[in-house]
Scaffold this motif. Structure first.
Motif, mmCIF file in Angstrom:
data_model
loop_
_atom_site.group_PDB
_atom_site.id
_atom_site.type_symbol
_atom_site.label_atom_id
_atom_site.label_comp_id
_atom_site.label_asym_id
_atom_site.label_seq_id
_atom_site.Cartn_x
_atom_site.Cartn_y
_atom_site.Cartn_z
ATOM 1 N N LYS A 76 -5.211 6.508 0.597
ATOM 2 C CA LYS A 76 -3.770 6.208 0.640
ATOM 3 C C LYS A 76 -3.478 4.858 1.288
ATOM 4 O O LYS A 76 -2.335 4.436 1.349
ATOM 5 C CB LYS A 76 -3.039 7.289 1.450
ATOM 6 C CG LYS A 76 -3.016 8.642 0.795
ATOM 7 C CD LYS A 76 -2.275 9.607 1.712
ATOM 8 C CE LYS A 76 -2.279 11.021 1.164
ATOM 9 N NZ LYS A 76 -1.789 11.955 2.187
ATOM 10 N N MET A 77 -4.483 4.217 1.847
ATOM 11 C CA MET A 77 -4.228 2.960 2.558
ATOM 12 C C MET A 77 -5.397 2.006 2.343
ATOM 13 O O MET A 77 -6.553 2.434 2.311
ATOM 14 C CB MET A 77 -4.058 3.239 4.056
ATOM 15 C CG MET A 77 -3.759 1.992 4.871
ATOM 16 S SD MET A 77 -3.765 2.331 6.653
ATOM 17 C CE MET A 77 -2.069 2.731 6.943
ATOM 18 N N SER B 232 0.861 -1.189 0.000
ATOM 19 C CA SER B 232 0.000 0.000 0.000
ATOM 20 C C SER B 232 0.886 1.222 0.000
ATOM 21 O O SER B 232 2.005 1.192 0.493
ATOM 22 C CB SER B 232 -0.905 -0.002 1.224
ATOM 23 O OG SER B 232 -0.125 0.042 2.383
ATOM 24 N N SER B 233 0.360 2.287 -0.549
ATOM 25 C CA SER B 233 1.226 3.443 -0.757
ATOM 26 C C SER B 233 1.498 4.217 0.526
ATOM 27 O O SER B 233 2.470 4.928 0.629
ATOM 28 C CB SER B 233 0.600 4.375 -1.793
ATOM 29 O OG SER B 233 -0.682 4.757 -1.306
ATOM 30 N N ALA B 234 0.588 4.101 1.545
ATOM 31 C CA ALA B 234 0.804 4.901 2.761
ATOM 32 C C ALA B 234 1.015 3.992 3.958
ATOM 33 O O ALA B 234 0.388 2.959 4.083
ATOM 34 C CB ALA B 234 -0.402 5.784 3.025
ATOM 35 N N HIS C 114 -6.021 7.969 6.453
ATOM 36 C CA HIS C 114 -5.358 7.494 5.236
ATOM 37 C C HIS C 114 -6.323 6.744 4.329
ATOM 38 O O HIS C 114 -6.272 6.864 3.107
ATOM 39 C CB HIS C 114 -4.178 6.582 5.592
ATOM 40 C CG HIS C 114 -2.957 7.332 6.044
ATOM 41 N ND1 HIS C 114 -2.609 8.561 5.541
ATOM 42 C CD2 HIS C 114 -1.991 7.015 6.959
ATOM 43 C CE1 HIS C 114 -1.485 8.985 6.126
ATOM 44 N NE2 HIS C 114 -1.099 8.059 7.006
ATOM 45 N N SER D 60 -4.746 6.011 10.594
ATOM 46 C CA SER D 60 -4.998 5.043 9.526
ATOM 47 C C SER D 60 -6.377 5.267 8.912
ATOM 48 O O SER D 60 -6.567 5.110 7.705
ATOM 49 C CB SER D 60 -4.853 3.607 10.039
ATOM 50 O OG SER D 60 -5.845 3.340 11.009
ATOM 51 N N GLU E 63 -8.533 9.112 2.548
ATOM 52 C CA GLU E 63 -7.812 9.833 1.483
ATOM 53 C C GLU E 63 -7.373 8.889 0.369
ATOM 54 O O GLU E 63 -6.672 9.278 -0.559
ATOM 55 C CB GLU E 63 -6.592 10.549 2.073
ATOM 56 C CG GLU E 63 -6.967 11.718 2.995
ATOM 57 C CD GLU E 63 -5.790 12.165 3.863
ATOM 58 O OE1 GLU E 63 -4.682 11.595 3.739
ATOM 59 O OE2 GLU E 63 -5.984 13.102 4.669
#
Length: 423
Positions: free
Chosen positions: A356-357, A19-21, A351, A348, A354
């Protein structure tokens, strides 16, 4: 890196997905949240195999989460501190006789053994309040008094250890209570085993199993408000315990010195009066002189009663306060670990919102935070339970002793009064 899960928990879903975040790490490496292993655990970095014997259960009780009761409760008395020597008498130390009720076998332990145990447990259990030991040093002419005071402090400490469902059953504590004093080899083996224990810090949290199924997950906001309420409570309790301790100390000091002196001054004045009356040689006044002299002695004795009294009632209250001040000093760190976990969950969630996760990763974090919350609330519940038990019995003892004291004073005064009946 999902790591081994506590019993009853599935492997975290999507553990391997990229995952990116990631949830940011705490930059303060000295924070309790980091040092306790709480952060590593919440981020899913703890891994270890949990043996059946290491499992700790939190269950739902009438007042919310609580530690599962010890099925085999026991107590342990601490008796006759004795002076022992080693190196052919070059070095002397005090050993305490411990008699655990579940074995009935006595063992002798020195303060340093208690100290070792305390250190191990404080490191192993990040969200449990391990009671502090009474202070170590005995010096000078008060040695006898000090040793008896320390024995009382250790007795309170031991009671809190045995009353705690988790601490009482822990291997290191059981080794401390049961290893024969004469078997140096077995003592060292058990000590090494405890020092090599892998279920400490982050891994400790793996050993906790919490209620599962519908209705078993905790509401984060509710947990937060309960923990905040407890934080306010401990701060207030700490202030008032300090205040009561100071007042009791002052009061005890006044009784031992001031009150005693004042009562004995009154006694001395009555004595002088009776001596003056004796100069009158008349036979019929002899009875009065004796009665006044007896009143003088009564006041002298009442002075001594005042001086001895704090030992019976105020000192035990101060012993209890000292133990609780230790607990209260532990809670900021416990609360800090819990707060740190909640912060990671909020982060989290943000995230995920957004994008991102992955949701699965955030759910893993929330599930692990849930475990820390259950354990923290169970510890808070336990604290309140023993607090009510201890303060109830100590206040009863205090008032009973006060009543006995004033009965003794009354008795002295009544005896003096009767001396005038035949004058």
């Amino acid at each position: 890196r999902g790591g081994a899960r506590p019993p009853g928990h599935p492997h975290p879903p999507g553990g391997g997905a990229k995952s990116s975040a990631t949830v940011s790490r705490n930059l303060n490496r000295f924070s309790t949240f980091v040092k306790s292993g709480g952060e590593a655990f919440v981020l899913g970095e703890a891994s270890g195999f949990v043996k059946d014997g290491d499992k700790l259960c939190v269950v739902l009780g009438p007042r919310g989460p609580q530690w599962q009761e010890n099925p085999y409760p026991f107590q342990c008395s601490i008796e006759d501190p004795t002076k022992q020597t080693k190196f052919k008498g070059m070095k002397s130390y005090i050993a305490y006789k411990l008699v655990p009720s579940h074995t009935g076998q006595q063992v002798h332990r020195r303060y340093k053994h208690f100290d070792w145990l305390y250190g191990r447990l404080a490191e192993k259990f990040p969200v449990i309040s391990v009671p502090h030991l009474p202070e170590k040093q005995a010096t000078g002419r008060f040695e006898e008094d000090f040793i008896s005071k320390r024995r009382k402090g250790l007795a309170w400490w031991m009671d809190h250890m045995c009353s705690h469902p988790v601490l009482a059953q822990c291997d290191a504590f059981q080794h401390f209570l049961t290893c024969p004093s004469t078997d140096e080899k077995a003592w060292k083996q058990g000590k090494r085993k405890a020092e090599k224990d892998e279920m400490v810090g982050a891994n400790f949290f793996l050993t906790i199993s919490v209620p599962t199924g519908p209705g078993a997950s905790l509401d984060l906001q509710e947990v937060e408000s309960q923990v905040d309420g407890f934080k306010t409570f401990t701060k207030k309790m700490d202030e008032s315990a300090l205040q009561l301790n100071h007042t009791a100390n002052e009061f005890a000091r006044k009784q031992v010195t001031g009150f005693k002196k004042e009562y004995q001054k009154v006694g001395h004045s009555f004595k002088c009066l009776s001596q003056a009356f004796e100069l009158d040689q008349q036979a019929f006044s002899a009875g009065l002189n004796q009665a006044i002299a007896f009143t003088a002695e009564a006041y002298d004795a009442i002075g001594d009663l005042f001086a001895d009294q704090p030992r019976q009632d105020l000192d035990p209250v101060m012993d209890l306060l000292a133990l609780y001040q230790g607990h209260l000093a532990n809670f900021p760190d416990i609360i800090h670990v819990q707060k740190g976990a909640l912060t990671k969950v909020k982060e989290s969630k943000r995230h995920v919102e957004e994008g991102k996760m992955e949701l699965q990763k955030a759910e893993g974090i929330q599930e692990r935070c849930n475990i820390i919350s259950f354990a923290t609330l169970a510890e808070i519940n336990h604290f309140h339970k023993i607090r009510v038990r201890d303060f109830k019995s100590q206040m009863q003892h205090f008032l009973q002793q006060q009543i006995i004291f004033f009965q003794k004073v009354t008795q002295k005064l009544e005896e003096a009064l009767h001396k005038y009946d035949s004058v």
